[in-house]
Scaffold this motif. Sequence first.
Motif, PDB file in Angstrom:
ATOM      1  N   TRP A 195      47.251  45.586  39.536  1.00  0.00           N
ATOM      2  CA  TRP A 195      46.546  44.826  40.548  1.00  0.00           C
ATOM      3  C   TRP A 195      45.388  44.067  39.892  1.00  0.00           C
ATOM      4  CZ3 TRP A 195      45.940  48.209  45.571  1.00  0.00           C
ATOM      5  CH2 TRP A 195      47.212  48.522  46.052  1.00  0.00           C
ATOM      6  N   ARG A 196      45.192  42.823  40.317  1.00  0.00           N
ATOM      7  CA  ARG A 196      44.127  41.981  39.793  1.00  0.00           C
ATOM      8  C   ARG A 196      43.296  41.457  40.964  1.00  0.00           C
ATOM      9  NH1 ARG A 196      45.155  44.118  35.592  1.00  0.00           N
ATOM     10  NH2 ARG A 196      46.555  43.325  34.035  1.00  0.00           N
ATOM     11  N   PHE A 197      41.980  41.416  40.753  1.00  0.00           N
ATOM     12  CA  PHE A 197      41.061  40.956  41.790  1.00  0.00           C
ATOM     13  C   PHE A 197      40.124  39.899  41.207  1.00  0.00           C
ATOM     14  CE2 PHE A 197      41.689  45.600  42.449  1.00  0.00           C
ATOM     15  CZ  PHE A 197      42.573  45.511  43.512  1.00  0.00           C
ATOM     16  N   ALA A 198      39.712  38.970  42.053  1.00  0.00           N
ATOM     17  CA  ALA A 198      38.753  37.949  41.643  1.00  0.00           C
ATOM     18  C   ALA A 198      38.025  37.430  42.877  1.00  0.00           C
ATOM     19  CB  ALA A 198      39.470  36.795  40.940  1.00  0.00           C
ATOM     20  N   THR A 199      36.766  37.051  42.683  1.00  0.00           N
ATOM     21  CA  THR A 199      36.001  36.405  43.747  1.00  0.00           C
ATOM     22  C   THR A 199      35.425  35.108  43.203  1.00  0.00           C
ATOM     23  OG1 THR A 199      34.011  37.623  43.158  1.00  0.00           O
ATOM     24  CG2 THR A 199      35.332  38.519  44.930  1.00  0.00           C
ATOM     25  N   SER A 200      35.259  34.158  44.103  1.00  0.00           N
ATOM     26  CA  SER A 200      34.629  32.897  43.723  1.00  0.00           C
ATOM     27  C   SER A 200      34.023  32.250  44.961  1.00  0.00           C
ATOM     28  CB  SER A 200      35.640  31.958  43.068  1.00  0.00           C
ATOM     29  OG  SER A 200      36.672  31.648  43.980  1.00  0.00           O
TER      30      SER A 200
ATOM     31  N   PHE B 178      38.324  35.636  48.001  1.00  0.00           N
ATOM     32  CA  PHE B 178      38.707  36.873  47.315  1.00  0.00           C
ATOM     33  C   PHE B 178      40.213  36.821  47.076  1.00  0.00           C
ATOM     34  CE2 PHE B 178      40.329  41.312  47.855  1.00  0.00           C
ATOM     35  CZ  PHE B 178      39.881  41.812  46.638  1.00  0.00           C
ATOM     36  N   ARG B 179      40.602  36.981  45.826  1.00  0.00           N
ATOM     37  CA  ARG B 179      42.027  36.979  45.475  1.00  0.00           C
ATOM     38  C   ARG B 179      42.427  38.384  45.033  1.00  0.00           C
ATOM     39  NH1 ARG B 179      39.705  32.486  43.556  1.00  0.00           N
ATOM     40  NH2 ARG B 179      40.494  30.491  44.302  1.00  0.00           N
ATOM     41  N   ALA B 180      43.501  38.874  45.599  1.00  0.00           N
ATOM     42  CA  ALA B 180      44.042  40.185  45.244  1.00  0.00           C
ATOM     43  C   ALA B 180      45.537  40.013  45.024  1.00  0.00           C
ATOM     44  CB  ALA B 180      43.785  41.193  46.358  1.00  0.00           C
ATOM     45  N   SER B 181      45.990  40.313  43.807  1.00  0.00           N
ATOM     46  CA  SER B 181      47.419  40.133  43.512  1.00  0.00           C
ATOM     47  C   SER B 181      47.973  41.366  42.829  1.00  0.00           C
ATOM     48  CB  SER B 181      47.624  38.902  42.630  1.00  0.00           C
ATOM     49  OG  SER B 181      46.891  39.017  41.434  1.00  0.00           O
TER      50      SER B 181
ATOM     51  N   PRO C 118      33.567  39.009  57.500  1.00  0.00           N
ATOM     52  CA  PRO C 118      34.992  39.357  57.535  1.00  0.00           C
ATOM     53  C   PRO C 118      35.778  38.258  56.814  1.00  0.00           C
ATOM     54  CG  PRO C 118      34.288  38.503  59.653  1.00  0.00           C
ATOM     55  CD  PRO C 118      33.065  38.566  58.788  1.00  0.00           C
ATOM     56  N   LEU C 119      36.695  38.645  55.950  1.00  0.00           N
ATOM     57  CA  LEU C 119      37.521  37.690  55.229  1.00  0.00           C
ATOM     58  C   LEU C 119      38.892  37.624  55.894  1.00  0.00           C
ATOM     59  CD1 LEU C 119      36.642  38.643  51.532  1.00  0.00           C
ATOM     60  CD2 LEU C 119      35.583  36.906  52.969  1.00  0.00           C
TER      61      LEU C 119
ATOM     62  N   SER D 155      44.798  30.750  49.460  1.00  0.00           N
ATOM     63  CA  SER D 155      44.406  31.196  48.123  1.00  0.00           C
ATOM     64  C   SER D 155      44.010  32.672  48.073  1.00  0.00           C
ATOM     65  CB  SER D 155      43.253  30.340  47.616  1.00  0.00           C
ATOM     66  OG  SER D 155      42.174  30.388  48.519  1.00  0.00           O
ATOM     67  N   GLY D 156      44.192  33.392  49.156  1.00  0.00           N
ATOM     68  CA  GLY D 156      43.831  34.809  49.194  1.00  0.00           C
ATOM     69  C   GLY D 156      43.195  35.154  50.523  1.00  0.00           C
ATOM     70  N   TYR D 157      41.943  35.567  50.480  1.00  0.00           N
ATOM     71  CA  TYR D 157      41.181  35.910  51.675  1.00  0.00           C
ATOM     72  C   TYR D 157      39.866  35.163  51.583  1.00  0.00           C
ATOM     73  CZ  TYR D 157      44.728  39.471  52.010  1.00  0.00           C
ATOM     74  OH  TYR D 157      45.939  40.107  52.101  1.00  0.00           O
TER      75      TYR D 157
END
Length: 157
Positions: free
Chosen positions: A70-75, A83-86, A115-116, A121-123
């Motif tokens: 699992w990979r996570f990223a915020t921008s 927030f991206r969660a893949s 709340p997201l 592109s994610g949340y």
Amino acid sequence: MSASKPREFTGRHMLLVTCTFFGVIISVNLVMAISASRTWTGLVVQNSYVESQRFDDKHNRIRAQVEAGWRFATSYEDGKLVFRASDADGAVLPLEQVSAFIHRPVGGHDDQTLPLTPSESGYAAAVALPSGVWDVIVTTGETSLGPIEFERRVTVP
């Protein structure tokens, strides 16, 4: 030529030097103490004992998520917090109850919880953040490997 008599160092001079020395030390300490009390409370968690008990559970959960790929990223892009969660294949993870707590690293002001919602592109959530450094803590509901708690620092130009 007249010979000038050197001035004597008297007890009065010593008293003046000592009072000046301690006056400077006490003044600096007062300025630093007042500055410290007005800027940051130092509070990181409400109850350190309870947080220490949760540490192992949280560590094991994060390890399982990393091992699953699992990979996570915020921008922060165009007025949106993303927030991206893949998963290991790059597919977006289906998540529920996704929220982000946004705050300044120091100061305890401008805090907000958003709340997201799912996006292409994610949340994401629309939010106007002033320029500077922000800490973002994203939490989710239960997943197959436990809830996600992801923290990252974001800089807004």
